[in-house]
Write a protein that holds these residues in place. Sequence first.
Motif, PDB file in Angstrom:
ATOM      1  N   ARG A   1       0.825  -1.224   0.000  1.00  0.00           N
ATOM      2  CA  ARG A   1       0.000   0.000   0.000  1.00  0.00           C
ATOM      3  C   ARG A   1       0.851   1.262   0.000  1.00  0.00           C
ATOM      4  O   ARG A   1       0.380   2.324  -0.380  1.00  0.00           O
ATOM      5  N   GLN A   2       2.094   1.153   0.419  1.00  0.00           N
ATOM      6  CA  GLN A   2       2.997   2.310   0.475  1.00  0.00           C
ATOM      7  C   GLN A   2       3.717   2.566  -0.848  1.00  0.00           C
ATOM      8  O   GLN A   2       4.385   3.577  -1.003  1.00  0.00           O
ATOM      9  N   VAL A   3       3.585   1.660  -1.799  1.00  0.00           N
ATOM     10  CA  VAL A   3       4.250   1.807  -3.091  1.00  0.00           C
ATOM     11  C   VAL A   3       3.494   2.840  -3.924  1.00  0.00           C
ATOM     12  O   VAL A   3       2.309   2.651  -4.215  1.00  0.00           O
ATOM     13  N   PRO A   4       4.163   3.943  -4.306  1.00  0.00           N
ATOM     14  CA  PRO A   4       3.497   4.912  -5.188  1.00  0.00           C
ATOM     15  C   PRO A   4       3.083   4.224  -6.493  1.00  0.00           C
ATOM     16  O   PRO A   4       3.884   3.529  -7.110  1.00  0.00           O
ATOM     17  N   GLY A   5       1.825   4.356  -6.858  1.00  0.00           N
ATOM     18  CA  GLY A   5       1.324   3.719  -8.070  1.00  0.00           C
ATOM     19  C   GLY A   5       0.596   2.413  -7.817  1.00  0.00           C
ATOM     20  O   GLY A   5       0.053   1.823  -8.748  1.00  0.00           O
ATOM     21  N   TYR A   6       0.561   1.952  -6.566  1.00  0.00           N
ATOM     22  CA  TYR A   6      -0.229   0.764  -6.226  1.00  0.00           C
ATOM     23  C   TYR A   6      -1.697   1.169  -6.244  1.00  0.00           C
ATOM     24  O   TYR A   6      -2.080   2.172  -5.665  1.00  0.00           O
TER      25      TYR A   6
ATOM     26  N   LEU B   1      -7.055 -23.540  -3.931  1.00  0.00           N
ATOM     27  CA  LEU B   1      -6.490 -22.683  -4.965  1.00  0.00           C
ATOM     28  C   LEU B   1      -6.754 -21.228  -4.595  1.00  0.00           C
ATOM     29  O   LEU B   1      -7.900 -20.833  -4.370  1.00  0.00           O
ATOM     30  N   GLY B   2      -5.696 -20.430  -4.491  1.00  0.00           N
ATOM     31  CA  GLY B   2      -5.837 -19.015  -4.177  1.00  0.00           C
ATOM     32  C   GLY B   2      -5.416 -18.162  -5.357  1.00  0.00           C
ATOM     33  O   GLY B   2      -4.472 -18.499  -6.066  1.00  0.00           O
ATOM     34  N   ILE B   3      -6.130 -17.066  -5.576  1.00  0.00           N
ATOM     35  CA  ILE B   3      -5.791 -16.129  -6.650  1.00  0.00           C
ATOM     36  C   ILE B   3      -5.782 -14.727  -6.066  1.00  0.00           C
ATOM     37  O   ILE B   3      -6.764 -14.284  -5.466  1.00  0.00           O
ATOM     38  N   THR B   4      -4.656 -14.052  -6.233  1.00  0.00           N
ATOM     39  CA  THR B   4      -4.527 -12.660  -5.834  1.00  0.00           C
ATOM     40  C   THR B   4      -4.187 -11.863  -7.079  1.00  0.00           C
ATOM     41  O   THR B   4      -3.293 -12.247  -7.839  1.00  0.00           O
ATOM     42  N   VAL B   5      -4.905 -10.770  -7.296  1.00  0.00           N
ATOM     43  CA  VAL B   5      -4.616  -9.879  -8.418  1.00  0.00           C
ATOM     44  C   VAL B   5      -4.304  -8.512  -7.827  1.00  0.00           C
ATOM     45  O   VAL B   5      -5.140  -7.926  -7.138  1.00  0.00           O
ATOM     46  N   ALA B   6      -3.082  -8.037  -8.077  1.00  0.00           N
ATOM     47  CA  ALA B   6      -2.671  -6.711  -7.614  1.00  0.00           C
ATOM     48  C   ALA B   6      -2.574  -5.804  -8.839  1.00  0.00           C
ATOM     49  O   ALA B   6      -2.171  -6.238  -9.921  1.00  0.00           O
ATOM     50  N   TYR B   7      -2.942  -4.553  -8.641  1.00  0.00           N
ATOM     51  CA  TYR B   7      -2.991  -3.590  -9.745  1.00  0.00           C
ATOM     52  C   TYR B   7      -2.008  -2.461  -9.483  1.00  0.00           C
ATOM     53  O   TYR B   7      -1.945  -1.926  -8.366  1.00  0.00           O
ATOM     54  N   PHE B   8      -1.265  -2.091 -10.526  1.00  0.00           N
ATOM     55  CA  PHE B   8      -0.258  -1.044 -10.429  1.00  0.00           C
ATOM     56  C   PHE B   8      -0.419  -0.075 -11.596  1.00  0.00           C
ATOM     57  O   PHE B   8      -0.656  -0.490 -12.727  1.00  0.00           O
ATOM     58  N   ARG B   9      -0.260   1.207 -11.328  1.00  0.00           N
ATOM     59  CA  ARG B   9      -0.431   2.250 -12.333  1.00  0.00           C
ATOM     60  C   ARG B   9       0.556   2.109 -13.476  1.00  0.00           C
ATOM     61  O   ARG B   9       0.221   2.319 -14.647  1.00  0.00           O
ATOM     62  N   ASP B  10       1.813   1.780 -13.177  1.00  0.00           N
ATOM     63  CA  ASP B  10       2.833   1.739 -14.224  1.00  0.00           C
ATOM     64  C   ASP B  10       3.913   0.716 -13.896  1.00  0.00           C
ATOM     65  O   ASP B  10       3.940   0.136 -12.809  1.00  0.00           O
ATOM     66  N   ALA B  11       4.815   0.512 -14.853  1.00  0.00           N
ATOM     67  CA  ALA B  11       5.879  -0.477 -14.684  1.00  0.00           C
ATOM     68  C   ALA B  11       6.826  -0.088 -13.556  1.00  0.00           C
ATOM     69  O   ALA B  11       7.373  -0.966 -12.887  1.00  0.00           O
TER      70      ALA B  11
ATOM     71  N   ARG C   1       9.175  -1.325  -8.286  1.00  0.00           N
ATOM     72  CA  ARG C   1       9.432  -0.986  -6.882  1.00  0.00           C
ATOM     73  C   ARG C   1       8.944  -2.105  -5.969  1.00  0.00           C
ATOM     74  O   ARG C   1       9.612  -2.464  -5.004  1.00  0.00           O
ATOM     75  N   TRP C   2       7.763  -2.656  -6.256  1.00  0.00           N
ATOM     76  CA  TRP C   2       7.241  -3.732  -5.432  1.00  0.00           C
ATOM     77  C   TRP C   2       8.055  -5.020  -5.619  1.00  0.00           C
ATOM     78  O   TRP C   2       8.426  -5.687  -4.659  1.00  0.00           O
ATOM     79  N   ARG C   3       8.346  -5.363  -6.844  1.00  0.00           N
ATOM     80  CA  ARG C   3       9.071  -6.599  -7.146  1.00  0.00           C
ATOM     81  C   ARG C   3      10.453  -6.612  -6.501  1.00  0.00           C
ATOM     82  O   ARG C   3      10.929  -7.665  -6.089  1.00  0.00           O
ATOM     83  N   THR C   4      11.099  -5.453  -6.397  1.00  0.00           N
ATOM     84  CA  THR C   4      12.472  -5.391  -5.884  1.00  0.00           C
ATOM     85  C   THR C   4      12.555  -4.990  -4.415  1.00  0.00           C
ATOM     86  O   THR C   4      13.660  -4.894  -3.879  1.00  0.00           O
TER      87      THR C   4
END
Length: 114
Positions: free
Chosen positions: A41-46, A58-68, A73-76
Amino acid sequence: MSAAPVEAFDPPYYAVVFTTVRTDDQTGYRETNARMEELVRQVPGYLGMDHAQNPGGLGITVAYFRDADALTRWRTDLEHRAAQKRGRADWYESYTLHVAKVERSSGFKRSEQS
């Protein structure tokens, strides 16, 4: 509390689909998951997250991000990377990860009637 999906946003943006099957031993998972939700939630663009789990596990999570950049930032994020490592070691039997650029988005919400 009623369930509601993340709203539709003006494209383009990114959707990250994380589909999992968990192990029987989930020691520490709940706390780590709560921390990851706090961090993302602290990531700008989340933009938000949807999650569902079926009775079969079976679990499914879909996260949405404004841009790459937001996605990167989240991935790293170092704490996120440590949680990923623990997930592979302890919490997941299997998972898949799909990253998609959303080109179209719409939504519907029933009006409340008095």
